[in-house]
Design a protein around this motif. Structure first.
Motif, PDB file in Angstrom:
ATOM      1  N   ALA A  27      -8.896   3.945  26.025  1.00 15.82           N
ATOM      2  CA  ALA A  27      -9.082   2.496  25.882  1.00 15.82           C
ATOM      3  C   ALA A  27      -7.776   1.814  25.487  1.00 15.82           C
ATOM      4  N   VAL A  28      -7.008   2.444  24.613  1.00 21.82           N
ATOM      5  CA  VAL A  28      -5.713   1.877  24.208  1.00 21.82           C
ATOM      6  C   VAL A  28      -4.762   1.829  25.400  1.00 21.82           C
ATOM      7  N   LEU A  29      -4.738   2.889  26.198  1.00 27.17           N
ATOM      8  CA  LEU A  29      -3.897   2.875  27.397  1.00 27.17           C
ATOM      9  C   LEU A  29      -4.330   1.777  28.367  1.00 27.17           C
ATOM     10  N   ILE A  45      -1.491   6.354  36.539  1.00 26.18           N
ATOM     11  CA  ILE A  45      -2.916   6.173  36.798  1.00 26.18           C
ATOM     12  C   ILE A  45      -3.208   4.677  36.892  1.00 26.18           C
ATOM     13  N   PRO A  46      -3.975   4.215  37.882  1.00 27.23           N
ATOM     14  CA  PRO A  46      -4.303   2.789  37.980  1.00 27.23           C
ATOM     15  C   PRO A  46      -5.125   2.303  36.784  1.00 27.23           C
ATOM     16  N   GLY A  51     -10.314   2.532  31.979  1.00 22.56           N
ATOM     17  CA  GLY A  51     -11.634   2.092  31.530  1.00 22.56           C
ATOM     18  C   GLY A  51     -12.713   3.097  31.874  1.00 22.56           C
ATOM     19  N   LEU A  52     -12.627   3.649  33.075  1.00 24.18           N
ATOM     20  CA  LEU A  52     -13.589   4.670  33.498  1.00 24.18           C
ATOM     21  C   LEU A  52     -13.491   5.907  32.602  1.00 24.18           C
ATOM     22  N   LEU A  53     -12.273   6.341  32.285  1.00 25.62           N
ATOM     23  CA  LEU A  53     -12.092   7.495  31.405  1.00 25.62           C
ATOM     24  C   LEU A  53     -12.664   7.226  30.015  1.00 25.62           C
ATOM     25  N   ALA A  54     -12.426   6.033  29.489  1.00 25.55           N
ATOM     26  CA  ALA A  54     -12.956   5.695  28.163  1.00 25.55           C
ATOM     27  C   ALA A  54     -14.479   5.761  28.164  1.00 25.55           C
ATOM     28  N   GLY A  55     -15.104   5.229  29.216  1.00 24.64           N
ATOM     29  CA  GLY A  55     -16.561   5.280  29.310  1.00 24.64           C
ATOM     30  C   GLY A  55     -17.083   6.703  29.441  1.00 24.64           C
ATOM     31  N   LEU A  56     -16.424   7.510  30.271  1.00 25.62           N
ATOM     32  CA  LEU A  56     -16.846   8.904  30.444  1.00 25.62           C
ATOM     33  C   LEU A  56     -16.698   9.706  29.157  1.00 25.62           C
ATOM     34  N   PHE A  57     -15.583   9.519  28.450  1.00 25.97           N
ATOM     35  CA  PHE A  57     -15.392  10.224  27.184  1.00 25.97           C
ATOM     36  C   PHE A  57     -16.439   9.795  26.157  1.00 25.97           C
TER      37      PHE A  57
END
Length: 81
Positions: A27-29, A45-46, A51-57
């Motif tokens: 999320a910070v990134l 990374i686009p 945002g997708l990574l933050a949600g998945l984590f």
């Protein structure tokens, strides 16, 4: 508010905690990429992927919290099986 008795063990070994830290990092990134267009194109990374990574984590952390972790809680007793 009082911490749980084995909070140090949870911080060091619980996957839910590790995944939440990863979600915060993602999320910070994403915020950096959104707030400062200067970085656009420099990160490998686009922006939507952050945002997708933050949600998945976050989802993975919630699931990990429900799975018994012997390194945190100890071996499950016969009553819990």
């Amino acid at each position: 508010m009082k911490l749980i008795s084995n909070w140090r063990k949870v911080v060091c070994r619980a996957w839910s905690f590790r995944l939440n830290v990863a979600a915060v990092f993602a999320a910070v990134l994403g915020a950096i990429d959104t707030a400062w267009p200067f970085f656009f194109g420099y990160l490998p990374i686009p922006a939507p992927v952050f945002g997708l990574l933050a949600g998945l984590f976050s989802v993975a952390a919630a699931i990990a919290r429900l799975i018994p972790q012997e390194t945190v809680s100890g071996k499950p007793s016969d009553a819990n099986q």
